[in-house]
Design a protein around this motif. Structure first.
Motif, PDB file in Angstrom:
ATOM      1  N   ALA A  97       9.335   9.210 -41.502  1.00 55.51           N
ATOM      2  CA  ALA A  97       9.014   8.028 -40.701  1.00 55.51           C
ATOM      3  C   ALA A  97       9.794   6.829 -41.244  1.00 55.51           C
ATOM      4  N   ILE A  98      10.024   5.843 -40.388  1.00 56.28           N
ATOM      5  CA  ILE A  98      10.814   4.672 -40.771  1.00 56.28           C
ATOM      6  C   ILE A  98       9.964   3.418 -40.686  1.00 56.28           C
ATOM      7  N   VAL A  99      10.019   2.597 -41.744  1.00 52.11           N
ATOM      8  CA  VAL A  99       9.369   1.286 -41.774  1.00 52.11           C
ATOM      9  C   VAL A  99      10.479   0.251 -41.717  1.00 52.11           C
ATOM     10  N   GLN A 115      18.040  -6.374 -40.624  1.00 60.34           N
ATOM     11  CA  GLN A 115      16.936  -5.442 -40.846  1.00 60.34           C
ATOM     12  C   GLN A 115      17.297  -4.407 -41.896  1.00 60.34           C
ATOM     13  N   ILE A 116      16.276  -3.993 -42.644  1.00 65.65           N
ATOM     14  CA  ILE A 116      16.418  -2.910 -43.610  1.00 65.65           C
ATOM     15  C   ILE A 116      15.392  -1.858 -43.240  1.00 65.65           C
ATOM     16  N   ASN A 117      15.841  -0.631 -43.094  1.00 69.80           N
ATOM     17  CA  ASN A 117      14.929   0.465 -42.768  1.00 69.80           C
ATOM     18  C   ASN A 117      14.580   1.239 -44.027  1.00 69.80           C
ATOM     19  N   LEU A 151      14.225  -5.798 -53.824  1.00 71.59           N
ATOM     20  CA  LEU A 151      13.967  -6.251 -52.460  1.00 71.59           C
ATOM     21  C   LEU A 151      12.668  -7.032 -52.447  1.00 71.59           C
ATOM     22  N   GLU A 152      12.737  -8.290 -52.035  1.00 71.97           N
ATOM     23  CA  GLU A 152      11.539  -9.123 -51.904  1.00 71.97           C
ATOM     24  C   GLU A 152      11.261  -9.325 -50.427  1.00 71.97           C
ATOM     25  N   VAL A 153       9.994  -9.090 -50.053  1.00 74.61           N
ATOM     26  CA  VAL A 153       9.607  -9.117 -48.640  1.00 74.61           C
ATOM     27  C   VAL A 153       8.350  -9.961 -48.476  1.00 74.61           C
ATOM     28  N   GLU A 154       8.321 -10.723 -47.406  1.00 75.98           N
ATOM     29  CA  GLU A 154       7.127 -11.483 -47.016  1.00 75.98           C
ATOM     30  C   GLU A 154       6.611 -10.859 -45.722  1.00 75.98           C
ATOM     31  N   SER A 155       5.323 -10.503 -45.694  1.00 73.07           N
ATOM     32  CA  SER A 155       4.796  -9.767 -44.550  1.00 73.07           C
ATOM     33  C   SER A 155       3.439 -10.306 -44.113  1.00 73.07           C
ATOM     34  N   SER A 156       3.168 -10.187 -42.811  1.00 71.49           N
ATOM     35  CA  SER A 156       1.864 -10.581 -42.280  1.00 71.49           C
ATOM     36  C   SER A 156       0.908  -9.395 -42.216  1.00 71.49           C
ATOM     37  N   ILE A 197      15.920   3.683 -49.219  1.00 70.85           N
ATOM     38  CA  ILE A 197      16.714   2.845 -48.323  1.00 70.85           C
ATOM     39  C   ILE A 197      18.180   3.213 -48.514  1.00 70.85           C
ATOM     40  N   THR A 198      18.982   2.934 -47.503  1.00 73.23           N
ATOM     41  CA  THR A 198      20.425   3.082 -47.618  1.00 73.23           C
ATOM     42  C   THR A 198      21.028   1.710 -47.356  1.00 73.23           C
ATOM     43  N   VAL A 199      21.501   1.079 -48.431  1.00 70.65           N
ATOM     44  CA  VAL A 199      22.116  -0.243 -48.346  1.00 70.65           C
ATOM     45  C   VAL A 199      23.363  -0.249 -49.214  1.00 70.65           C
ATOM     46  N   PHE A 200      24.270  -1.155 -48.911  1.00 69.68           N
ATOM     47  CA  PHE A 200      25.526  -1.280 -49.660  1.00 69.68           C
ATOM     48  C   PHE A 200      26.263   0.052 -49.723  1.00 69.68           C
TER      49      PHE A 200
END
Length: 128
Positions: free
Chosen positions: A12-14, A3-5, A42-47, A58-61
């Motif tokens: 607020a967090i998605v 997960q990536i927040n 960041l590539e995302v697929e969503s419904s 975001i905080t990654v790496f």
């Protein structure tokens, strides 16, 4: 993928990578060069439509990346959306900053000045 927040400017967090509603991370890539580009794509697929906007981050790496552009969104079919996000690193903040030095009287401001420090001193000036 985990997960990536995405933290919104409001706090607020998605969550990206959840199953209800279905939001999948297709890819998450870090692009970094010395004294050059520093961003995460960041590539995302969503419904569902995602409520993500500029200044969210975001905080990654181990680093914080902020979104400065509107994400690209493509509707694949009636139940699926593809998003492409670009989160920029600290370099983007420094790139748009103009450093000014004032004289002893505090009247004359100029972007031309000399600064003699070690590397950690330069980084402190740039970040702070």
């Amino acid at each position: 993928m985990e997960q990536i927040n995405i933290t919104k400017a409001s706090g607020a967090i998605v969550t990206i990578g959840s199953s209800n509603p279905l939001v999948n991370v297709v890819s998450c890539k870090q692009h970094m060069t010395l004294m050059g580009e520093d961003y995460v794509s960041l590539e995302v697929e969503s419904s569902v439509e995602l409520d993500v906007w500029m200044k969210d981050y975001i905080t990654v790496f181990g680093r914080k990346y902020t979104m400065y552009n509107v994400p690209d969104c493509t509707r694949v079919n009636s139940k699926s959306l593809n998003y492409t996000f670009r989160f920029e690193g600290y370099y983007k903040d420094v790139e748009s900053t103009l450093f000014l030095n004032n004289d002893a009287t505090g009247v004359y401001f100029s972007p031309d000045f000399s600064l003699n420090m070690n590397l950690s001193g330069f980084i402190d000036v740039i970040i702070n």
